[in-house]
Design a protein around this motif. Structure first.
Motif, mmCIF file in Angstrom:
data_model
loop_
_atom_site.group_PDB
_atom_site.id
_atom_site.type_symbol
_atom_site.label_atom_id
_atom_site.label_comp_id
_atom_site.label_asym_id
_atom_site.label_seq_id
_atom_site.Cartn_x
_atom_site.Cartn_y
_atom_site.Cartn_z
ATOM 1 N N LEU A 473 -11.114 -2.199 -3.718
ATOM 2 C CA LEU A 473 -12.276 -2.724 -3.002
ATOM 3 C C LEU A 473 -11.895 -3.070 -1.570
ATOM 4 O O LEU A 473 -12.615 -2.743 -0.616
ATOM 5 C CB LEU A 473 -12.791 -3.979 -3.727
ATOM 6 N N VAL A 474 -10.756 -3.727 -1.426
ATOM 7 C CA VAL A 474 -10.321 -4.131 -0.085
ATOM 8 C C VAL A 474 -10.120 -2.893 0.785
ATOM 9 O O VAL A 474 -10.511 -2.875 1.958
ATOM 10 C CB VAL A 474 -9.018 -4.952 -0.171
ATOM 11 N N GLN A 475 -9.533 -1.860 0.212
ATOM 12 C CA GLN A 475 -9.271 -0.647 0.990
ATOM 13 C C GLN A 475 -10.567 -0.013 1.470
ATOM 14 O O GLN A 475 -10.712 0.338 2.641
ATOM 15 C CB GLN A 475 -8.463 0.343 0.151
ATOM 16 N N VAL A 476 -11.503 0.122 0.542
ATOM 17 C CA VAL A 476 -12.783 0.730 0.942
ATOM 18 C C VAL A 476 -13.486 -0.146 1.965
ATOM 19 O O VAL A 476 -14.028 0.341 2.962
ATOM 20 C CB VAL A 476 -13.699 0.930 -0.278
ATOM 21 N N ALA A 477 -13.489 -1.440 1.729
ATOM 22 C CA ALA A 477 -14.172 -2.357 2.656
ATOM 23 C C ALA A 477 -13.537 -2.284 4.038
ATOM 24 O O ALA A 477 -14.240 -2.222 5.058
ATOM 25 C CB ALA A 477 -14.116 -3.774 2.090
ATOM 26 N N ALA A 478 -12.221 -2.270 4.071
ATOM 27 C CA ALA A 478 -11.549 -2.208 5.367
ATOM 28 C C ALA A 478 -11.914 -0.919 6.090
ATOM 29 O O ALA A 478 -12.249 -0.922 7.284
ATOM 30 C CB ALA A 478 -10.031 -2.311 5.169
ATOM 31 N N TRP A 479 -11.876 0.180 5.362
ATOM 32 C CA TRP A 479 -12.223 1.462 5.975
ATOM 33 C C TRP A 479 -13.625 1.433 6.543
ATOM 34 O O TRP A 479 -13.894 1.871 7.665
ATOM 35 C CB TRP A 479 -12.103 2.574 4.914
ATOM 36 N N LYS A 512 -6.809 -11.686 7.630
ATOM 37 C CA LYS A 512 -6.503 -12.354 6.358
ATOM 38 C C LYS A 512 -5.975 -11.344 5.346
ATOM 39 O O LYS A 512 -5.001 -11.583 4.630
ATOM 40 C CB LYS A 512 -7.781 -13.015 5.840
ATOM 41 N N VAL A 513 -6.639 -10.191 5.327
ATOM 42 C CA VAL A 513 -6.205 -9.129 4.421
ATOM 43 C C VAL A 513 -4.794 -8.694 4.759
ATOM 44 O O VAL A 513 -3.932 -8.521 3.899
ATOM 45 C CB VAL A 513 -7.163 -7.915 4.513
ATOM 46 N N LEU A 514 -4.558 -8.543 6.061
ATOM 47 C CA LEU A 514 -3.263 -8.073 6.537
ATOM 48 C C LEU A 514 -2.148 -9.011 6.110
ATOM 49 O O LEU A 514 -1.056 -8.594 5.757
ATOM 50 C CB LEU A 514 -3.340 -8.019 8.064
ATOM 51 N N LEU A 520 -1.355 -4.674 -0.912
ATOM 52 C CA LEU A 520 -0.337 -3.626 -1.003
ATOM 53 C C LEU A 520 -0.107 -3.018 0.387
ATOM 54 O O LEU A 520 -0.975 -3.138 1.246
ATOM 55 C CB LEU A 520 -0.829 -2.516 -1.940
ATOM 56 N N PRO A 521 1.007 -2.361 0.573
ATOM 57 C CA PRO A 521 1.248 -1.698 1.864
ATOM 58 C C PRO A 521 0.123 -0.756 2.264
ATOM 59 O O PRO A 521 -0.283 -0.730 3.423
ATOM 60 C CB PRO A 521 2.550 -0.930 1.638
ATOM 61 N N ALA A 522 -0.409 -0.009 1.317
ATOM 62 C CA ALA A 522 -1.506 0.907 1.641
ATOM 63 C C ALA A 522 -2.713 0.136 2.148
ATOM 64 O O ALA A 522 -3.392 0.542 3.095
ATOM 65 C CB ALA A 522 -1.882 1.724 0.412
ATOM 66 N N THR A 523 -2.959 -0.992 1.492
ATOM 67 C CA THR A 523 -4.099 -1.806 1.904
ATOM 68 C C THR A 523 -3.901 -2.321 3.324
ATOM 69 O O THR A 523 -4.830 -2.325 4.136
ATOM 70 C CB THR A 523 -4.256 -2.986 0.945
ATOM 71 N N ARG A 524 -2.674 -2.758 3.596
ATOM 72 C CA ARG A 524 -2.387 -3.229 4.951
ATOM 73 C C ARG A 524 -2.621 -2.119 5.965
ATOM 74 O O ARG A 524 -3.122 -2.349 7.062
ATOM 75 C CB ARG A 524 -0.943 -3.703 5.049
ATOM 76 N N TYR A 526 -4.774 0.308 5.710
ATOM 77 C CA TYR A 526 -6.221 0.406 5.924
ATOM 78 C C TYR A 526 -6.717 -0.671 6.876
ATOM 79 O O TYR A 526 -7.528 -0.408 7.770
ATOM 80 C CB TYR A 526 -6.967 0.233 4.587
ATOM 81 N N ALA A 527 -6.224 -1.893 6.690
ATOM 82 C CA ALA A 527 -6.687 -3.014 7.525
ATOM 83 C C ALA A 527 -6.264 -2.802 8.976
ATOM 84 O O ALA A 527 -7.051 -3.013 9.910
ATOM 85 C CB ALA A 527 -6.136 -4.321 6.975
ATOM 86 N N LEU A 528 -5.033 -2.365 9.150
ATOM 87 C CA LEU A 528 -4.546 -2.111 10.508
ATOM 88 C C LEU A 528 -5.364 -1.034 11.192
ATOM 89 O O LEU A 528 -5.753 -1.156 12.350
ATOM 90 C CB LEU A 528 -3.082 -1.672 10.465
#
Lengths: 748, 152
Positions: A473-479, A512-514, A520-524, A526-528
């Protein structure tokens, strides 16, 4: 002085008296030593007792191989006591892996022919339990003789021994097939049962035997009818059902004979209906017969009405208070859901009820069946039930439930918005259990639904604000926030409540996500990437703020190391232009080879081929603030045999780094263009996103063109190079064309 | 049927009848795993489970678990009847059977089973006939000199 050996029961008593495992082992080892000695001394009187004791300790897990030869001796003895234990020992200790097993063949042969029924029984029992292929070949003639002997006791055992022999040595079928016809006329239930088992085995192994036995279908029908209509018999009835074991076996044979055979199926039709309607279902015995009947009806060429009756019986089973009955019903319905879909659909409400089962093996089956029953007309209602189930289901079913819901949503989604909502709900409820491609699928879905960008980004923002732990969810939201952050901040969207979000809040959330340890690294990543994208979409003065927010490298503790890593990641990313995971990344990666990796070379771009006009299109310089740029004229980039490719450009005023290219493929030739695929690649300094094309076919003579939207992000104002690869079929030939388009930015 | 196992609630094996050829090591492994799986089941769960490529039918009677492994095309519900019939036979023979009877007379438990099932298939559906056969065999064991009438 001879110490009398322990009696079996005394030994058992002693072993059970042991307080510890070690003590037990001691007792047993001591006794085994005695037993060994006794075997060595060859004491015939107590041999059977010694072996019995040995068999007991064998069951407890202790070695007993030294008793194997004693089995042989006991079997060869003339005392019945000896034979009884000896044969038991043979069944427990000897098997076809041991060479010793062949040695009992002779004893068995003798015992089979010596006429004392209990002894013949022992021999047949042992042969059918552990008889190897060689033994079976050797002893087949003896067993054959016993099939037609007067005594039913021996005959019924001989028949089942024949079944075992055929399993071991299929060629023996020719020996045991002929007697079957006669045996079928017997009245003794044991013989009948054995015969039907034998015929079943023969038919399963040989199509010729199957054809041969089709002629006994009327006889089988008659036997079963007699059973069903005969009144209660103390000897064979269970809970008011006449010999359910025999009924089930007959039904099973009828199934095999009726399968794919119209005439046989018709012969049994009435009887099956009779059994299905008249069997007493108050107890398990009756239900067992009914269950077998249903299986037979569904497997043969039965009349439509009968099939519906069978499915309805299963539907009734689903309501039975006995969960074993519900279990077999769910399993059977699952097997029928493809072939008899509408009949099973009628029981959908009951199936959905079964999702609430406490027994996981039942709810698992209910889940599989529910997913199989989803179709376009019931998808909304079913999804509601399945989503509810997802929230409370046992953990080992979560992954299957989540992927089942996502798959069904993909197939039957009534609207895109419903689809997005559904996926969102799954990600929120069971995010950790979804498959890896769920993120890519959702981003592609959202990306392709232009009208829902605002809605999606808003919903995702809200979801993210509530919970940043579910990684997909976080990944999609960040994207999404990265892509459509402008729409988020714009404030109004009629589909959900107006939401006032300002830049600070969005950036704070991404930060906050970062920094969260749950990311996870992948999530980070996406956030970056989202932050990078936002830095180009949001107006200038926040750039400094974003860079400031990156944590500074500090020299103390593990927390500092994490922060150092993050800032390094940020630094690396800003040097090489951001590369987010694109939905069509695989296409892109394949083509990157074609680009020869020259991301910086702008001096002498090769001429465009075969387009006539200029290779270079001059674009106006674009400042950061939003005055409207001059429009870019359309460009024809490709023509071959009447097939053309045109590019038209849009520069959204609020987003200077973004270029939208609509690629249009037209066909003025006499032949259709089919299987049209356009792939594209850009240098690393640019980002490219391809949306799904409108189709793959351009009919001839100016038929409906294919259009496809490319989005190119160029935050660094790098020179625009676009490499295109077309593949399509035209005039019965497959065509592949690769060429580059250069768009030079003025004022660089 | 591929095999039948009887075991206590502590996982101690009380009877093992194998109708398929397997090495001692394989039998031990299967027994250990299956016993663990069945003992882990909660009381309200159904009597069937899928294990490897077999269907397992089990039922607990007092302190003993009766556990059968059947093949894909076999009828689970009738297997429950097979288990029940076996328990009834033991009960009739021993008079209100309990686990101790089966421990101390395990050979008899095998003999009775061997009059009911043969090669993994049901051989006799009359309770009366099975018990009569055991009776005859017991008589033969005790007084071998006596001539026996044919069982039936």
């Amino acid at each position: 002085m001879v110490v009398p050996s322990l009696k079996l029961q005394d030994l058992i008593e002693e072993i059970r008296g042991a307080k510890t495992q070690a003590q037990e082992r001691e007792v047993i080892q001591k006794e085994c030593a005695h037993i060994r000695a006794s075997f060595r001394d060859g004491d015939p009187v107590h041999r059977h007792r010694q072996l019995a004791k040995l068999l007991y300790v064998h069951m407890l897990g202790y070695p007993a191989h030294f008793g194997q030869m004693e089995c042989l001796k006991l079997i060869a003895s003339s005392r019945f006591t000896d034979k009884r234990v000896g044969y038991l020992g043979a069944m427990l200790l000897l098997d076809e892996r041991h060479d010793a097993h062949l040695l009992i063949t002779n004893s068995i042969k003798n015992d089979l022919s010596q006429g004392i029924q209990p002894v013949q029984g022992l021999a047949l029992c042992t042969l059918s339990t552990m008889g190897s292929a060689e033994m079976c070949r050797d002893l087949a003639p003896e067993v054959e003789k016993l099939l037609l002997q007067p005594s039913p006791y021996v005959r019924k055992k001989a028949i089942l021994t024949a079944v075992h022999m055929i399993r071991k040595v299929p060629e023996l079928s020719s020996v045991f097939l002929p007697p079957c016809a006669q045996l079928l006329h017997e009245r003794h239930h044991g013989i009948l049962l054995g015969t039907i088992t034998l015929i079943t085995e023969l038919c399963e192994r040989s199509p010729a035997a199957l054809r041969h036995f089709r002629k006994v279908v009327p006889q089988l029908v008659q036997i079963l009818r007699t059973l069903v209509t005969t009144g209660y018999s103390t000897e064979h009835s269970i809970s008011g059902v006449s010999d359910p074991f025999l009924q089930v076996q007959i039904l099973r044979l009828l199934r095999i004979l009726g399968r794919n055979h119209e005439d046989s199926s018709e012969t049994m039709n009435d009887l099956l209906a009779q059994v299905a309607t008249n069997t007493d279902t108050s107890r398990n015995a009756g239900n067992a017969v009914l269950f077998e009947t249903v299986l037979t009806i569904m497997d043969i060429r039965s009349a439509a009405g009968l099939r519906v009756l069978a499915v309805n019986i299963l539907g009734r089973f689903l309501l039975n208070s006995d969960r074993n009955i519900r279990y077999v019903a769910l399993t059977s319905l699952l097997r029928l859901v493809q072939s008899d879909h509408s009949a099973v659909q009628r029981h959908r409400p009951t199936v959905v009820e079964c999702l609430r089962e406490t027994d996981a093996s039942l709810s698992r089956r209910a889940l599989e069946l529910s997913l199989a029953l989803v179709n376009s007309s019931n998808v909304r209602a079913m999804m509601q039930e399945l989503q509810a189930f997802l929230e409370s289901c046992p953990p080992d079913l979560r992954a299957d439930c989540a992927s089942g819901i996502l798959l069904a949503a993909e197939r039957f989604a009534p609207t895109k918005r419903w689809h997005i909502d559904t996926i969102l709900h799954v990600l929120t409820t069971a995010g950790t259990h979804v498959r890896d491609d769920a993120v890519a699928n959702l981003t592609q879905l959202i990306g392709g639904a232009q009208e829902l960008h605002a809605y999606s980004v808003r919903r995702l923002y809200n979801a993210l604000a509530e919970n940043i732990s579910q990684q997909p969810l976080v990944q999609v939201a960040a994207w999404c926030i990265g892509e459509y952050g402008d729409l988020l901040l714009a404030g109004n969207c009629e589909e959900i409540e107006p939401l006032q979000v300002d830049e600070e809040e969005v950036l704070a959330l991404l930060e906050k996500v970062l920094q969260s340890h749950m990311s996870l690294p992948a999530t980070r990543g996406y956030a970056l990437t989202a932050l990078m994208k936002l830095s180009t979409r949001l107006c200038g003065d926040n750039k400094a703020a974003i860079l400031e927010k990156m944590p500074l490298v500090e020299r103390d503790g593990p927390q500092a190391d994490e922060e150092a890593k993050e800032s390094k990641e940020a630094a690396q990313l800003s040097e090489a232009a951001p590369v987010p995971t694109e939905p069509q990344a695989s296409q892109l990666l394949d083509l990157l080879d074609l680009l020869d990796g020259t991301s910086g070379d702008v001096q002498h771009p090769p001429p465009l081929d075969p387009s006539p006009g200029g290779a270079l299109v001059h674009l106006l310089d674009l400042p950061c603030a939003p005055p409207s740029p001059a429009p870019i004229p359309d460009l024809k980039v490709f023509e071959r045999e009447g097939v053309q490719l045109n590019l038209s450009f849009i520069r959204p005023p609020e987003n200077p780094a973004l270029l939208l290219i609509t690629v249009t493929a037209t066909n003025f030739s006499e032949g259709d263009v089919t299987h049209f695929i356009c792939q594209a690649a850009v240098p690393k300094s640019l980002q490219l996103q391809l949306q799904a094309p409108s189709g793959n076919t351009v009919p001839a003579r100016g038929g409906l063109p294919i259009t496809q939207l490319f989005r190119i992000l160029n935050p660094n104002k790098a020179p625009l190079r676009l490499k295109l690869r077309l593949t399509y079929n035209h005039f019965h030939q497959s065509v592949q064309e690769i060429f580059e388009v250069h768009l030079q930015v003025k004022g660089q | 049927m591929q095999f039948m196992l009887l075991f206590s609630r502590q996982g101690k094996l009380r009877l093992q009848k194998w109708y398929v050829p397997l090495s001692d090591k394989e039998k031990k492994k299967i027994t250990r795993e299956l016993v663990q799986t069945v003992l882990a089941r909660k009381p309200k769960m159904c009597s069937f489970l899928e294990w490897r490529d077999l269907k397992i039918v089990y039922k607990r009677y007092a302190s003993l678990y009766f556990c059968c492994a059947i093949e894909d095309q076999d009828n689970e519900l009738i297997t429950l009847e097979i288990i029940h019939r076996y328990v009834e036979l033991l009960d009739k023979y021993f008079g209100s059977v309990c686990e101790l009877d089966i421990i101390f007379n395990f050979e008899k438990a095998y003999f009775i089973l061997d009059e009911f099932l043969l090669g993994g298939e049901v051989q006799e559906t009359s309770k009366k006939n099975v018990l009569k056969a055991i009776e005859q065999a017991d008589l033969l064991q005790e007084s071998p000199k006596k001539t026996l009438s044919p069982i039936f």
